[in-house]
Design an enzyme around this catalytic site. Sequence first.
Site, PDB file in Angstrom:
ATOM      1  N   THR A  57      -4.661   0.393   3.326  1.00 36.83           N
ATOM      2  CA  THR A  57      -4.333  -0.328   2.106  1.00 36.83           C
ATOM      3  C   THR A  57      -5.283   0.052   0.974  1.00 36.83           C
ATOM      4  OG1 THR A  57      -3.552  -2.153   3.466  1.00 36.83           O
ATOM      5  CG2 THR A  57      -4.075  -2.663   1.165  1.00 36.83           C
ATOM      6  N   TYR A 111      -9.967   1.859  15.084  1.00 36.82           N
ATOM      7  CA  TYR A 111      -8.757   1.585  14.292  1.00 36.82           C
ATOM      8  C   TYR A 111      -7.595   2.403  14.854  1.00 36.82           C
ATOM      9  CZ  TYR A 111      -5.953   1.165   9.912  1.00 36.82           C
ATOM     10  OH  TYR A 111      -4.973   0.921   8.973  1.00 36.82           O
ATOM     11  N   LYS A 129      -8.752  -2.611  16.195  1.00 41.95           N
ATOM     12  CA  LYS A 129      -7.733  -3.019  15.217  1.00 41.95           C
ATOM     13  C   LYS A 129      -6.450  -2.356  15.670  1.00 41.95           C
ATOM     14  CE  LYS A 129      -6.949  -1.994  10.262  1.00 41.95           C
ATOM     15  NZ  LYS A 129      -5.563  -2.331  10.177  1.00 41.95           N
ATOM     16  N   GLY A 171      -2.474  -5.940  13.624  1.00 40.76           N
ATOM     17  CA  GLY A 171      -2.329  -5.334  12.297  1.00 40.76           C
ATOM     18  C   GLY A 171      -0.918  -5.222  11.759  1.00 40.76           C
ATOM     19  N   ASP A 227       1.671  -7.454   9.941  1.00 39.23           N
ATOM     20  CA  ASP A 227       1.799  -8.773   9.322  1.00 39.23           C
ATOM     21  C   ASP A 227       3.149  -9.447   9.642  1.00 39.23           C
ATOM     22  OD1 ASP A 227      -0.232  -7.253   8.197  1.00 39.23           O
ATOM     23  OD2 ASP A 227       0.265  -7.712   6.121  1.00 39.23           O
ATOM     24  N   GLU A 228       4.218  -8.630   9.674  1.00 37.38           N
ATOM     25  CA  GLU A 228       5.563  -9.202   9.851  1.00 37.38           C
ATOM     26  C   GLU A 228       5.813  -9.656  11.284  1.00 37.38           C
ATOM     27  OE1 GLU A 228       4.485  -6.081   9.286  1.00 37.38           O
ATOM     28  OE2 GLU A 228       6.203  -4.957   8.522  1.00 37.38           O
ATOM     29  N   SER A 245      -2.304  -5.916   4.888  1.00 37.76           N
ATOM     30  CA  SER A 245      -2.187  -5.718   3.443  1.00 37.76           C
ATOM     31  C   SER A 245      -1.618  -6.939   2.736  1.00 37.76           C
ATOM     32  CB  SER A 245      -1.292  -4.509   3.163  1.00 37.76           C
ATOM     33  OG  SER A 245      -0.012  -4.720   3.744  1.00 37.76           O
TER      34      SER A 245
HETATM   35  C1  NAY Z   1      -5.247  -1.269   6.577  1.00 39.25           C
HETATM   36  O1  NAY Z   1      -6.119  -0.604   7.102  1.00 39.25           O
HETATM   37  O2  NAY Z   1      -5.016  -1.242   5.382  1.00 39.25           O
HETATM   38  C2  NAY Z   1      -4.389  -2.130   7.398  1.00 39.25           C
HETATM   39  O3  NAY Z   1      -4.813  -3.051   8.015  1.00 39.25           O
HETATM   40  C3  NAY Z   1      -2.994  -1.786   7.394  1.00 39.25           C
HETATM   41  C4  NAY Z   1      -2.083  -2.784   8.048  1.00 39.25           C
HETATM   42  C5  NAY Z   1      -0.709  -2.510   7.559  1.00 39.25           C
HETATM   43  N1  NAY Z   1      -0.040  -1.560   8.409  1.00 39.25           N
HETATM   44  C6  NAY Z   1       0.240  -0.315   8.064  1.00 39.25           C
HETATM   45  C7  NAY Z   1       1.017   0.491   9.055  1.00 39.25           C
HETATM   46  O4  NAY Z   1      -0.099   0.149   7.007  1.00 39.25           O
HETATM   47  O5  NAY Z   1      -0.594  -4.748   6.807  1.00 39.25           O
HETATM   48  C8  NAY Z   1       0.102  -3.768   7.519  1.00 39.25           C
HETATM   49  C9  NAY Z   1       1.432  -3.505   6.850  1.00 39.25           C
HETATM   50  O6  NAY Z   1       1.240  -3.060   5.520  1.00 39.25           O
HETATM   51  C10 NAY Z   1       2.277  -4.770   6.850  1.00 39.25           C
HETATM   52  O7  NAY Z   1       2.447  -5.205   8.160  1.00 39.25           O
HETATM   53  C11 NAY Z   1       3.626  -4.529   6.193  1.00 39.25           C
HETATM   54  O8  NAY Z   1       4.404  -3.657   6.948  1.00 39.25           O
END
Ligand code: NAY
Length: 296
Positions: free
Chosen positions: A47, A137, A167, A192, A194-195, A211
């Site tokens: 993110t 990670y 993670k 990790g 969210d949905e 994110s």
């Molecule tokens: C990071 O390192 O930014 C995260 O923790 C990323 C986690 C996100 N997963 C991915 C594959 O990017 O937050 C999730 C994701 O954006 C969310 O579940 C929406 O799909």
Amino acid sequence: TARLNGLIAATYTPMNTDGDLELAQVAPLVERLLDDGVQGLYVCGSTGEGMSLSTAERKATTEAFITANAGRVPLIVQVGHNSLADARDLAQHAAQAGADIVSATCPSYFKANDIPTLVECIADIAAAAPNTPFYYYHIPGMTGSTIDIVRLLEAGIEQVPNLVGLKYTDTKLFEFQACQAVADGKLDIVFGCDEMLLGALATGATAAIGSTYNVIAPIYLRIIEAFVKNDLTAAREEQMRSIEFIRLMNTYPFHSGIKEMLRLQGVPMGRCRLPQQQLTSEQCSTLKQDLQDLGL
Ligand code: NAY
């Protein structure tokens, strides 16, 4: 061992409209997240576009978040890099700057194709900050790693003294549960996706990094609250709101869209760097309307 709790925001890295760092915006973002009930910060992850920043920019971003947080919640710095020398440098810097936890992806251009090699990579990075807890990670969708994460943990627990967490950023709840079983309390396994938070809670998750905790944390706090009270109907309703929000954001360049949403909420984060596209002005206006339609 470190143990994270609750929602950890994978923080956005503030930039200006040219895509240069705008670190003065870190403090307002951190205040907003802590006000929202976020209980940790994960800096320079996916993110935060960690992989799109130079090593010097990653250090500057890390320092800005550590200063703004001032020790209030656990702060994790993501140091993964295709150059392990840079990853070690970032790990050492993060520890010296005052990070609570160091975390890293595997190198992902050339792949570690077997468990001993990947453990060697992890041990190399973790040893650069030997007194700081390390969380591996796992994000195979981005790194392309095909290593069995459950078996990797078994080997890592044996061989990396400061490996204390994972993670887990994938969608296989059975595998997430197997990671927790293998960890057997020795590692903190953090979710990790969210949905799928509600499903992860059912398998025993106690912390999640993501994110969308930057913008709709209250929805997830209600999921956790309802789950704890065993009100699964309410928990599912709130999770569905998150799913609808994420489905909407996936119709835009995802992270640029969330940065725009933060701007609408008074915390401007600027644009994302290429290869992530920025929103057109047309998309900015439809996003505003779409968010209103979702009651956000
Ligand atoms: C990071 O390192 O930014 C995260 O923790 C990323 C986690 C996100 N997963 C991915 C594959 O990017 O937050 C999730 C994701 O954006 C969310 O579940 C929406 O799909």
